[in-house]
Design a protein around this motif. Structure first.
Motif, PDB file in Angstrom:
ATOM      1  N   TYR A  71       0.839  -1.207   0.000  1.00  0.00           N
ATOM      2  CA  TYR A  71       0.000   0.000   0.000  1.00  0.00           C
ATOM      3  C   TYR A  71       0.870   1.252   0.000  1.00  0.00           C
ATOM      4  O   TYR A  71       0.650   2.186  -0.779  1.00  0.00           O
ATOM      5  CB  TYR A  71      -0.913  -0.002   1.224  1.00  0.00           C
ATOM      6  CG  TYR A  71      -1.852   1.188   1.281  1.00  0.00           C
ATOM      7  CD1 TYR A  71      -3.136   1.108   0.743  1.00  0.00           C
ATOM      8  CD2 TYR A  71      -1.447   2.391   1.849  1.00  0.00           C
ATOM      9  CE1 TYR A  71      -3.993   2.197   0.777  1.00  0.00           C
ATOM     10  CE2 TYR A  71      -2.293   3.485   1.890  1.00  0.00           C
ATOM     11  CZ  TYR A  71      -3.562   3.388   1.353  1.00  0.00           C
ATOM     12  OH  TYR A  71      -4.412   4.476   1.392  1.00  0.00           O
ATOM     13  N   TYR A  75       1.045   3.841  -3.049  1.00  0.00           N
ATOM     14  CA  TYR A  75       0.700   5.240  -2.770  1.00  0.00           C
ATOM     15  C   TYR A  75       1.858   6.150  -3.158  1.00  0.00           C
ATOM     16  O   TYR A  75       1.669   7.196  -3.796  1.00  0.00           O
ATOM     17  CB  TYR A  75       0.383   5.388  -1.285  1.00  0.00           C
ATOM     18  CG  TYR A  75      -0.020   6.785  -0.845  1.00  0.00           C
ATOM     19  CD1 TYR A  75      -1.360   7.115  -0.680  1.00  0.00           C
ATOM     20  CD2 TYR A  75       0.932   7.767  -0.602  1.00  0.00           C
ATOM     21  CE1 TYR A  75      -1.733   8.383  -0.279  1.00  0.00           C
ATOM     22  CE2 TYR A  75       0.570   9.041  -0.201  1.00  0.00           C
ATOM     23  CZ  TYR A  75      -0.766   9.340  -0.039  1.00  0.00           C
ATOM     24  OH  TYR A  75      -1.127  10.603   0.356  1.00  0.00           O
ATOM     25  N   THR A 206      -7.098   1.998   4.272  1.00  0.00           N
ATOM     26  CA  THR A 206      -5.752   2.425   4.636  1.00  0.00           C
ATOM     27  C   THR A 206      -5.250   1.584   5.807  1.00  0.00           C
ATOM     28  O   THR A 206      -5.921   1.519   6.840  1.00  0.00           O
ATOM     29  CB  THR A 206      -5.744   3.903   5.048  1.00  0.00           C
ATOM     30  OG1 THR A 206      -6.308   4.666   3.987  1.00  0.00           O
ATOM     31  CG2 THR A 206      -4.327   4.376   5.330  1.00  0.00           C
ATOM     32  N   GLU A 210      -0.345   3.163   8.219  1.00  0.00           N
ATOM     33  CA  GLU A 210      -0.395   4.222   7.226  1.00  0.00           C
ATOM     34  C   GLU A 210      -1.409   5.282   7.615  1.00  0.00           C
ATOM     35  O   GLU A 210      -1.190   6.475   7.406  1.00  0.00           O
ATOM     36  CB  GLU A 210      -0.773   3.638   5.853  1.00  0.00           C
ATOM     37  CG  GLU A 210       0.290   2.753   5.257  1.00  0.00           C
ATOM     38  CD  GLU A 210       1.569   3.510   4.985  1.00  0.00           C
ATOM     39  OE1 GLU A 210       1.506   4.619   4.459  1.00  0.00           O
ATOM     40  OE2 GLU A 210       2.643   2.994   5.332  1.00  0.00           O
ATOM     41  N   GLN A 214      -0.769   9.213   8.076  1.00  0.00           N
ATOM     42  CA  GLN A 214      -1.526  10.220   7.338  1.00  0.00           C
ATOM     43  C   GLN A 214      -2.153  11.231   8.285  1.00  0.00           C
ATOM     44  O   GLN A 214      -2.254  12.418   7.969  1.00  0.00           O
ATOM     45  CB  GLN A 214      -2.604   9.553   6.484  1.00  0.00           C
ATOM     46  CG  GLN A 214      -2.041   8.819   5.285  1.00  0.00           C
ATOM     47  CD  GLN A 214      -3.124   8.275   4.386  1.00  0.00           C
ATOM     48  OE1 GLN A 214      -4.250   8.765   4.396  1.00  0.00           O
ATOM     49  NE2 GLN A 214      -2.784   7.276   3.603  1.00  0.00           N
TER      50      GLN A 214
END
Length: 278
Positions: A71, A75, A206, A210, A214
């Protein structure tokens, strides 16, 4: 070994392979890399890499347990591609401005050439003014034409050839067209990543680590934006992920085409001649 054990081993291998593919794609779109994507339409190797990443994202069985490493790498790939696309758009706009300036200069040079060829009374003044726009060799050549006593002399003929060649170069902008073609090919590849991979990422929750990162990033962004708003009258620039969620990246695939329709209506660019990356 149990059946579930075999599946887990396979998923670990697949995860490593996808991470490797993501790294390969990132290198292909990195302007600093020696081996880059050149022509999207003919580069099946690049398309296959992107497709493998997209398929992994879409078909992963348990989205809640999706590997954080994949991921994060996916990203990061979309983020890098977005930034590169924006840089390419700026370069295209700059090249378009250069082309317009060159065409305008071609018009000015034609006018001065007519003045010196016809030996108008103020031709020396016109040549003097031209020093602001043209290099010394052009000014000297214009002076040769203006002072020539015969249009049949070798000096006059050579001077006219040089001046006409310079006008043609300014009008054709061949080097600019080639640069635009290369940048456009790269931008198509970058847009392809944004459309295929970023869209597939939306279906994946998500990962917790992560999500925490974020949250921290969003808090930091909010703090920076608040400070920025206090110091300037401009709107704070939204984060990259916000831009993506607003579908600006997906719409950006048409940005260069729109520019070309408005500013390049006269002639289409030549077909690309890139070699496939294998």
């Amino acid at each position: 070994m149990s059946k579930s054990g075999i599946v887990n081993v396979r998923m670990v291998i697949t995860e490593e392979k996808i991470l490797s593919n993501i790294d390969k794609v990132q290198k292909l779109i990195n302007p600093k890399s020696k081996k880059q994507i050149v022509q999207l339409e003919d580069d099946t190797y690049f398309k296959d890499l992107v497709e493998s990443i997209k398929t992994y994202l879409i078909e992963y069985p348990k989205k809640k347990n999706f590997p954080a490493s994949v991921y994060k790498a996916s990203y990061g790939l979309v983020e890098f591609a977005t930034n590169q696309f924006e840089e390419n758009t700026k370069k295209i706009e700059e090249l378009i401005r250069q082309r317009e300036q060159n065409i305008a200069l071609a018009g000015k040079l034609k006018e001065v050439i007519d003045v010196v060829v016809n030996k108008e009374k103020d031709w020396k003044d016109q040549v003097k003014k031209a020093e602001d726009d043209f290099a010394e060799d052009i000014i000297e050549t214009l002076t040769i034409v203006g002072k020539a006593k015969s249009t049949k002399s070798q000096n006059y003929q050579d001077a006219m050839k040089l001046l006409n060649a310079r006008v043609n170069n300014l009008e054709s902008n061949l080097h600019i067209e080639i640069d635009m073609e290369r940048i456009e090919d790269r931008s198509k590849a970058l847009s392809y990543i944004g459309i295929e991979i970023a869209d597939a990422l939306k279906s994946i929750p998500t990962p917790i680590e992560e999500a925490e990162e974020q949250v921290v990033e969003q808090v930091q962004e909010q703090q920076v934006e608040q400070q920025y708003e206090q110091e300037t009258t401009f709107e704070a620039k939204p984060s990259l992920w916000q831009r993506f969620k607003n579908s600006k990246f997906v719409r950006a695939v048409k940005a260069i085409t729109r520019i070309r329709i408005v500013l390049d209506y006269s002639d289409a660019l030549p077909e690309g001649r890139g070699e496939n990356n294998q």
